[in-house]
Structure formats: structure tokens, C-alpha cells
Motif scaffolding. Structure first.
Motif, PDB file in Angstrom:
ATOM      1  N   SER A   6      -5.699  -3.038  -9.355  1.00  0.00           N
ATOM      2  CA  SER A   6      -4.999  -3.448  -8.133  1.00  0.00           C
ATOM      3  C   SER A   6      -4.385  -2.248  -7.430  1.00  0.00           C
ATOM      4  O   SER A   6      -4.424  -2.150  -6.193  1.00  0.00           O
ATOM      5  CB  SER A   6      -3.909  -4.474  -8.466  1.00  0.00           C
ATOM      6  OG  SER A   6      -4.468  -5.664  -8.959  1.00  0.00           O
ATOM      7  N   LEU A   7      -3.815  -1.337  -8.217  1.00  0.00           N
ATOM      8  CA  LEU A   7      -3.243  -0.128  -7.633  1.00  0.00           C
ATOM      9  C   LEU A   7      -4.333   0.698  -6.958  1.00  0.00           C
ATOM     10  O   LEU A   7      -4.165   1.176  -5.830  1.00  0.00           O
ATOM     11  CB  LEU A   7      -2.545   0.693  -8.714  1.00  0.00           C
ATOM     12  CG  LEU A   7      -1.970   2.033  -8.249  1.00  0.00           C
ATOM     13  CD1 LEU A   7      -0.777   1.822  -7.341  1.00  0.00           C
ATOM     14  CD2 LEU A   7      -1.569   2.902  -9.431  1.00  0.00           C
TER      15      LEU A   7
ATOM     16  N   LEU B  17      -6.241   4.317   7.191  1.00  0.00           N
ATOM     17  CA  LEU B  17      -5.717   5.519   7.855  1.00  0.00           C
ATOM     18  C   LEU B  17      -6.818   6.482   8.251  1.00  0.00           C
ATOM     19  O   LEU B  17      -6.631   7.333   9.129  1.00  0.00           O
ATOM     20  CB  LEU B  17      -4.723   6.230   6.933  1.00  0.00           C
ATOM     21  CG  LEU B  17      -3.431   5.487   6.593  1.00  0.00           C
ATOM     22  CD1 LEU B  17      -2.632   6.267   5.566  1.00  0.00           C
ATOM     23  CD2 LEU B  17      -2.593   5.240   7.843  1.00  0.00           C
ATOM     24  N   GLY B  18      -7.950   6.388   7.557  1.00  0.00           N
ATOM     25  CA  GLY B  18      -9.046   7.308   7.828  1.00  0.00           C
ATOM     26  C   GLY B  18      -8.823   8.687   7.253  1.00  0.00           C
ATOM     27  O   GLY B  18      -9.421   9.666   7.723  1.00  0.00           O
ATOM     28  N   VAL B  19      -7.979   8.796   6.226  1.00  0.00           N
ATOM     29  CA  VAL B  19      -7.714  10.086   5.580  1.00  0.00           C
ATOM     30  C   VAL B  19      -7.686   9.881   4.074  1.00  0.00           C
ATOM     31  O   VAL B  19      -7.367   8.798   3.578  1.00  0.00           O
ATOM     32  CB  VAL B  19      -6.374  10.711   6.041  1.00  0.00           C
ATOM     33  CG1 VAL B  19      -6.383  11.017   7.516  1.00  0.00           C
ATOM     34  CG2 VAL B  19      -5.208   9.783   5.711  1.00  0.00           C
ATOM     35  N   ALA B  20      -8.034  10.933   3.341  1.00  0.00           N
ATOM     36  CA  ALA B  20      -7.915  10.916   1.880  1.00  0.00           C
ATOM     37  C   ALA B  20      -6.508  11.366   1.518  1.00  0.00           C
ATOM     38  O   ALA B  20      -6.056  12.432   1.956  1.00  0.00           O
ATOM     39  CB  ALA B  20      -8.949  11.839   1.252  1.00  0.00           C
TER      40      ALA B  20
ATOM     41  N   GLY C 161       0.814  -1.211   0.000  1.00  0.00           N
ATOM     42  CA  GLY C 161       0.000   0.000   0.000  1.00  0.00           C
ATOM     43  C   GLY C 161       0.843   1.254   0.000  1.00  0.00           C
ATOM     44  O   GLY C 161       0.547   2.228  -0.709  1.00  0.00           O
ATOM     45  N   LEU C 162       1.910   1.243   0.786  1.00  0.00           N
ATOM     46  CA  LEU C 162       2.797   2.410   0.823  1.00  0.00           C
ATOM     47  C   LEU C 162       3.519   2.588  -0.511  1.00  0.00           C
ATOM     48  O   LEU C 162       3.680   3.720  -0.989  1.00  0.00           O
ATOM     49  CB  LEU C 162       3.812   2.255   1.955  1.00  0.00           C
ATOM     50  CG  LEU C 162       3.238   2.311   3.378  1.00  0.00           C
ATOM     51  CD1 LEU C 162       4.332   2.028   4.396  1.00  0.00           C
ATOM     52  CD2 LEU C 162       2.588   3.664   3.649  1.00  0.00           C
TER      53      LEU C 162
ATOM     54  N   SER D 225      -7.105   2.741  -2.042  1.00  0.00           N
ATOM     55  CA  SER D 225      -8.367   2.838  -1.299  1.00  0.00           C
ATOM     56  C   SER D 225      -8.253   2.158   0.065  1.00  0.00           C
ATOM     57  O   SER D 225      -8.734   2.676   1.077  1.00  0.00           O
ATOM     58  CB  SER D 225      -9.509   2.211  -2.108  1.00  0.00           C
ATOM     59  OG  SER D 225      -9.740   2.935  -3.295  1.00  0.00           O
ATOM     60  N   ALA D 226      -7.598   0.981   0.099  1.00  0.00           N
ATOM     61  CA  ALA D 226      -7.429   0.271   1.365  1.00  0.00           C
ATOM     62  C   ALA D 226      -6.566   1.078   2.325  1.00  0.00           C
ATOM     63  O   ALA D 226      -6.839   1.126   3.535  1.00  0.00           O
ATOM     64  CB  ALA D 226      -6.805  -1.100   1.114  1.00  0.00           C
TER      65      ALA D 226
END
Length: 310
Positions: free
Chosen positions: A38-39, A50-53, A12-13, A44-45
Motif C-alpha cells: 500500500s505504501l 506529479l510527473g516527477v520521481a 500520499g504526502l 507511485s501514485a
């Protein structure tokens, strides 16, 4: 509300860093070797956990949110730390014994890569280069973002945090239509560019800036043609078609004149030219290995006889 127990994945990072550097889902997915869906799912995950956009999605381009801008350096540091850990765990941690992400500018790639890749396969058989061809600004951005390991480009850069290892110096020559009155001349003064329709590459290509610098040093304001090319090969085709003249590096001469439709002329000393080098992040902690790689590449290109080693 963010989940305080959430731990982001390295995938994800990496997805976030690549997207932040490229600002385009398709290009970032290609860099990572994954599908675009997939990206998107990885981003999105990460945002949900994190609870942030982190990014703003538009139909044409991706923008970082303020939170994304603030978190990006930390994501880059985390990805670099994992890469260093993985390399150390592999035993020797030798970056020349596995995959390496290798950036090259478009006015170098087609002319030196054949000799370089063949030579590296012989001298470093365990090395697996992943070549990325981009303009200088993009390569530097990816280097700093950790999605590239090294890059071959024109110097100087003078970018904080980037180590520069000069490899070779090459001359610029004047590319002309076959039969031009200047074809074959050996000691041209750069001032002749004042009277010729000079074709340039698009904005962003360092060769464009270098050509304009040659003109500035000669004290001339060139007759810039309306044609601008996205690649050096396109510029050469326009020269062959009689639309003007252009400057090409010496390493491009053999390839671009092979058809016999293009003529060249050389300049009087001190000849205008450029310096090419290998660059990498000073935080990568592979200084010795990357300098060894630079030495090998410099020797391979110099063996073609088109450049002067530094």
C-alpha cells in the motif's frame, strides 16, 4: 508530462514524508500502520500524478532524488497543516485528548515506560500513546519530519526548531560481575575506568557517547573491550558473563540487577549522569499541552525514587 489538475492526497504526502525519514519501505509502512504494498502504491501514485520521481529504489535502501529533496519540506509543511486543521476541527484541539506519537530512546524505554504508561492512563485517560523506540538521531529526524509528536531522550540536543523541556537528572552507576572486587563500593573515582575493560553500546546510542564523555572528564583513556552491544540489556549480559564492565543509568538498576548476577558500584560526588527531557517541534503550537505532559511524566518517573526531578 505532469497533470496540472492533479491534487496529491494527504495519504500520499504522508507516505512520502515517512519514506523520506525512514529510507526504508518496511519501516515507513510500520510507522504509518499500512502494508508495504500500500505504501509503494501511494508513492507511485504521487510520482505519477506529479510527473516527477521522488525516490530511487534499491534492494537495500531508498534515496531521495533531487526533486524529492526539494519537495520534501513542502510535503512536511502540508502534512503538519492538515494535522493542525484536524486537531482544531475536533473541538478543543487538545493533543492530550487523542492519539499521540511518542518517541523514546532505547536506554530509557524499558525502564520508565511501565510507570509512565500506567500513570498516563490514570491521569489522561483519553490520551492514546503510540510508542516508537529509536536512537536519538532517528527520533529527531522523525520529529522534524512530522511523523512524531514528542520524544523522551537525553539532553541537550541544541537542534533548531526543537523545544527541550528538562524532566529529571539520573546518575550513572558501574555495572560489574557479581563477586567483583569493586562490587558494592560507594565512592568510586571515575579514574578506575582506566584499568577496566569498558563495554559500550553501538554507534548511535547516546549512552555510548555519554560513557566516553565520563572517561574524558576523568582524564582517562578506557580499555575499550572489543564487544559492542545493540542494547543495554545485551551489554549487561556480557558483564555477567565476565567480558567487562559497563555504565548503566540509575533507572535501569532495579531491572538489570533483579536476577542477582549483576553487581553495581556508585561514584563519588559529583556523580556522572545524564539529563532526560521531553522534546517537540516549536511549530506544533501545542507548547502548553506538551509542557503539561512533560510535567506529568517527570512526576511519574521521579516517584520511582531513582532520579532527581529538574
Amino acid at each position: 508530462m505532469p497533470d496540472r489538475t492533479y491534487q496529491p492526497t494527504i495519504a500520499g504526502l504522508r507516505a512520502f514524508v515517512a519514506l523520506a525519514q525512514r529510507r526504508h519501505f518496511g519501516a515507513a509502512a510500520t510507522d504509518l500502520g499500512v502494508s508495504q504494498p500500500s505504501l509503494s502504491q501511494a508513492i507511485s501514485a504521487l510520482e505519477t500524478g506529479l510527473g516527477v520521481a521522488l525516490v530511487e529504489r534499491t534492494t537495500r535502501r531508498v534515496h531521495l532524488t533531487p526533486d524529492g529533496t526539494e519537495l520534501l519540506p513542502k510535503a512536511i509543511a502540508a502534512v503538519e497543516a492538515v494535522d493542525q486543521f484536524t486537531a482544531a476541527a475536533a473541538g478543543t484541539g487538545d493533543p492530550l485528548g487523542g492519539s499521540i506519537r511518542f518517541g523514546v530512546i532505547p536506554t530509557v524505554a524499558p525502564y520508565v515506560l511501565p510507570a509512565v504508561l500506567r500513570g498516563l492512563a490514570d491521569e489522561l485517560p483519553d490520551l492514546r500513546p503510540r510508542v516508537v523506540e529509536e536512537q536519538t538521531a532517528r527520533l529527531v529526524e522523525q520529529l522534524r519530519g512530522g511523523t512524531l509528536d514528542v520524544a523522551l531522550l537525553a539532553l541537550p540536543l541544541d537542534v533548531p526548531g526543537i523545544v527541550e523541556v528538562p524532566l529529571y537528572q539520573e546518575d550513572f552507576v558501574l555495572a560489574l560481575p557479581a563477586g567483583h572486587t569493586l562490587a558494592g563500593k560507594k565512592r568510586l573515582d571515575p579514574s578506575v575506568l582506566a584499568d577496566l575493560p569498558l563495554l559500550l553500546l553501538d554507534e548511535g546510542h547516546c549512552l555510548r557517547d555519554q560513557a566516553l564523555e565520563v572517561c574524558a572528564l576523568a582524564g582517562v583513556r578506557p580499555d575499550l573491550g572489543q564487544t559492542r552491544a545493540a542494547s543495554l540489556t545485551t551489554a549487561v549480559h556480557c558483564v555477567v558473563g565476565g567480558l567487562g564492565v559497563t555504565l548503566i543509568p540509575q533507572t535501569a538498576v532495579a531491572s538489570e540487577t533483579a536476577s542477582g548476577d549483576l553487581a553495581i558500584a556508585t561514584f563519588a560526588p559529583p556523580r556522572p549522569g545524564r539529563r532526560i527531557g521531553l522534546v517537540f517541534r516549536n511549530s506544533a503550537r501545542h507548547d502548553e499541552a506538551y509542557r503539561k505532559l512533560a510535567q506529568i511524566i517527570g512526576r511519574l518517573v521521579s516517584a520511582t525514587g531513582a532520579v532527581r526531578p529538574i
